[in-house]
Design a protein around this motif. Structure first.
Motif, PDB file in Angstrom:
ATOM      1  N   ASP A 247     -12.536  -9.933   1.863  1.00  0.00           N
ATOM      2  CA  ASP A 247     -12.044  -9.184   2.904  1.00  0.00           C
ATOM      3  C   ASP A 247     -10.887 -10.153   3.605  1.00  0.00           C
ATOM      4  O   ASP A 247     -11.679 -11.110   3.693  1.00  0.00           O
ATOM      5  CB  ASP A 247     -13.690  -9.177   3.759  1.00  0.00           C
ATOM      6  CG  ASP A 247     -13.808  -8.808   5.086  1.00  0.00           C
ATOM      7  OD1 ASP A 247     -13.169  -7.721   5.306  1.00  0.00           O
ATOM      8  OD2 ASP A 247     -14.425  -8.749   5.834  1.00  0.00           O
ATOM      9  N   ALA A 248     -10.199  -9.088   4.386  1.00  0.00           N
ATOM     10  CA  ALA A 248      -9.504  -9.324   4.972  1.00  0.00           C
ATOM     11  C   ALA A 248      -8.282  -8.609   6.066  1.00  0.00           C
ATOM     12  O   ALA A 248      -8.810  -7.484   5.313  1.00  0.00           O
ATOM     13  CB  ALA A 248      -8.386 -10.282   3.575  1.00  0.00           C
ATOM     14  N   PRO A 249      -8.146  -9.202   7.152  1.00  0.00           N
ATOM     15  CA  PRO A 249      -6.918  -8.420   7.995  1.00  0.00           C
ATOM     16  C   PRO A 249      -6.502  -7.957   7.189  1.00  0.00           C
ATOM     17  O   PRO A 249      -6.090  -6.330   7.263  1.00  0.00           O
ATOM     18  CB  PRO A 249      -6.738  -8.987   9.134  1.00  0.00           C
ATOM     19  CG  PRO A 249      -6.555 -10.632   8.134  1.00  0.00           C
ATOM     20  CD  PRO A 249      -8.285 -10.277   7.462  1.00  0.00           C
ATOM     21  N   VAL A 250      -5.258  -8.601   6.373  1.00  0.00           N
ATOM     22  CA  VAL A 250      -4.365  -6.991   5.493  1.00  0.00           C
ATOM     23  C   VAL A 250      -4.726  -6.932   3.947  1.00  0.00           C
ATOM     24  O   VAL A 250      -5.170  -8.249   3.874  1.00  0.00           O
ATOM     25  CB  VAL A 250      -3.247  -8.099   5.820  1.00  0.00           C
ATOM     26  CG1 VAL A 250      -2.107  -7.369   5.301  1.00  0.00           C
ATOM     27  CG2 VAL A 250      -2.378  -8.783   7.323  1.00  0.00           C
ATOM     28  N   ARG A 251      -4.525  -6.266   3.769  1.00  0.00           N
ATOM     29  CA  ARG A 251      -4.822  -6.228   2.529  1.00  0.00           C
ATOM     30  C   ARG A 251      -3.493  -5.153   1.172  1.00  0.00           C
ATOM     31  O   ARG A 251      -3.343  -4.248   2.026  1.00  0.00           O
ATOM     32  CB  ARG A 251      -6.217  -4.823   2.080  1.00  0.00           C
ATOM     33  CG  ARG A 251      -7.747  -5.708   2.390  1.00  0.00           C
ATOM     34  CD  ARG A 251      -9.198  -4.922   2.591  1.00  0.00           C
ATOM     35  NE  ARG A 251      -8.429  -3.638   2.986  1.00  0.00           N
ATOM     36  CZ  ARG A 251      -9.804  -3.163   2.792  1.00  0.00           C
ATOM     37  NH1 ARG A 251     -10.950  -2.994   2.474  1.00  0.00           N
ATOM     38  NH2 ARG A 251      -9.782  -1.526   4.312  1.00  0.00           N
ATOM     39  N   HIS A 252      -3.763  -5.246   0.440  1.00  0.00           N
ATOM     40  CA  HIS A 252      -3.073  -4.945  -0.953  1.00  0.00           C
ATOM     41  C   HIS A 252      -3.049  -3.951  -1.279  1.00  0.00           C
ATOM     42  O   HIS A 252      -5.268  -3.774  -1.528  1.00  0.00           O
ATOM     43  CB  HIS A 252      -1.454  -5.534  -0.983  1.00  0.00           C
ATOM     44  CG  HIS A 252      -1.358  -6.947  -0.055  1.00  0.00           C
ATOM     45  ND1 HIS A 252      -0.564  -7.045   0.344  1.00  0.00           N
ATOM     46  CD2 HIS A 252      -2.173  -8.303  -0.633  1.00  0.00           C
ATOM     47  CE1 HIS A 252      -0.377  -7.611   1.598  1.00  0.00           C
ATOM     48  NE2 HIS A 252      -0.748  -8.477   0.830  1.00  0.00           N
TER      49      HIS A 252
ATOM     50  N   LEU B 264      -9.173 -11.964  -2.097  1.00  0.00           N
ATOM     51  CA  LEU B 264      -9.887 -11.990  -1.280  1.00  0.00           C
ATOM     52  C   LEU B 264     -10.472 -10.696  -1.240  1.00  0.00           C
ATOM     53  O   LEU B 264     -10.022  -9.587  -0.387  1.00  0.00           O
ATOM     54  CB  LEU B 264     -10.127 -12.078   0.276  1.00  0.00           C
ATOM     55  CG  LEU B 264      -8.964 -13.183   0.160  1.00  0.00           C
ATOM     56  CD1 LEU B 264      -7.804 -13.632   2.071  1.00  0.00           C
ATOM     57  CD2 LEU B 264      -9.538 -14.161  -0.207  1.00  0.00           C
TER      58      LEU B 264
ATOM     59  N   GLY C 289      -7.189  -8.503  -0.090  1.00  0.00           N
ATOM     60  CA  GLY C 289      -6.681  -9.212   0.211  1.00  0.00           C
ATOM     61  C   GLY C 289      -5.909 -10.962  -0.056  1.00  0.00           C
ATOM     62  O   GLY C 289      -6.554 -10.863  -1.348  1.00  0.00           O
TER      63      GLY C 289
ATOM     64  N   ASN D 295       0.690  -1.280   0.044  1.00  0.00           N
ATOM     65  CA  ASN D 295       0.043   0.384   0.095  1.00  0.00           C
ATOM     66  C   ASN D 295       0.567   0.969   0.024  1.00  0.00           C
ATOM     67  O   ASN D 295       1.632   1.541   0.835  1.00  0.00           O
ATOM     68  CB  ASN D 295      -0.585  -0.392   1.053  1.00  0.00           C
ATOM     69  CG  ASN D 295      -1.820  -1.268   1.367  1.00  0.00           C
ATOM     70  OD1 ASN D 295      -2.294  -1.640   0.092  1.00  0.00           O
ATOM     71  ND2 ASN D 295      -2.561  -1.625   2.538  1.00  0.00           N
TER      72      ASN D 295
END
Length: 238
Positions: free
Chosen positions: A168-173, A166, A158, A148
């Motif tokens: 929805d994910a806790p870590v997103r790019h 994905l 994600g 990011n």
């Protein structure tokens, strides 16, 4: 012209780049000695891809005049064949990303690259291996994600351990704008988009991710969304 294996997105107005884009389309702004869009064209040629579609709207005739229809490039025995989808000429404005791609589908192969013309991504390889791997795989889209940038800290998508993108994910790019797509991904829109429907790509990607139809990988090389005069100046100062 045989079906194109890539499409470069060059239809945007470039509002944040004004006044530079008042008289020059953003993909023609100079980055390190050449028009921004040419960096992608040269990278595609190095990968052996010789047919490309470019969509245009704002000042689109300048883009066609700059590159023509047969562009000699290193890596190709024959000039790269370029076709244009002039959304501004046909509909008065850009059709957004998915709408523009759907408009150009009759010019594209069953599998094709997509990249935004205002992204600078030196070192990225539009490889035949990646193209063939995707073509023989099960998904309808494959995305290249990047870490990011400061102006987009929340990211977009994600990445699962098995390579699925994905929603929805806790870590997103952040989506780099580079991806491989199948024509069928755009089946929800009319072939050739004859009515000029404006449609965004993000919602289509999210629906496809929920159905497990999008894969992805992380690209950690240099990447810049050349979206402001400051970012352009920083690129040209290094």
């Amino acid at each position: 012209m045989a079906p194109a294996q890539a499409m470069l997105l060059a239809a945007g107005r470039g509002e944040r780049m004004r006044p530079l884009t008042d008289t020059c389309p953003k993909p023609l702004l100079g980055v390190r000695g050449k028009p921004l869009l040419r960096h992608h064209l040269e990278a595609l040629a190095r990968g052996g891809f010789d047919r490309v579609v470019i969509n245009t709207a704002w000042l689109g005739d300048q883009i066609e005049q700059a590159f023509g229809h047969a562009l000699p490039l290193a890596g190709l025995e024959e000039p790269m064949r370029l076709a244009y989808s002039h959304e501004g000429r046909d509909f008065g404005a850009a059709l957004e990303t998915a709408g523009g791609i759907a408009r150009a589908l009759p010019l594209l192969d069953e599998v094709f690259w997509i990249a935004a013309g205002d992204v600078y991504m030196p070192g990225f390889e539009f490889s035949r291996h990646a193209y063939a791997r995707f073509a023989s795989g099960p998904t309808d889209a494959h995305l290249w994600l990047v870490p990011n940038p400061p102006h987009h800290p929340g990211g977009d998508f994600g990445l699962a351990a098995d390579g699925r993108a994905l929603n929805d994910a806790p870590v997103r790019h952040t989506y780099s704008t580079v991806g491989l797509y199948r024509r069928r991904f755009f089946d929800p829109l009319p072939m050739g988009n004859p009515e000029g429907i404006r449609a965004a790509l993000g919602p289509m990607l999210r629906r496809a991710m929920d159905n497990g139809q999008v894969s992805a990988e992380l690209w950690t090389g240099p990447w810049t969304d050349v979206g402001t005069p400051q970012r352009l100046a920083e690129l040209n100062a290094t």
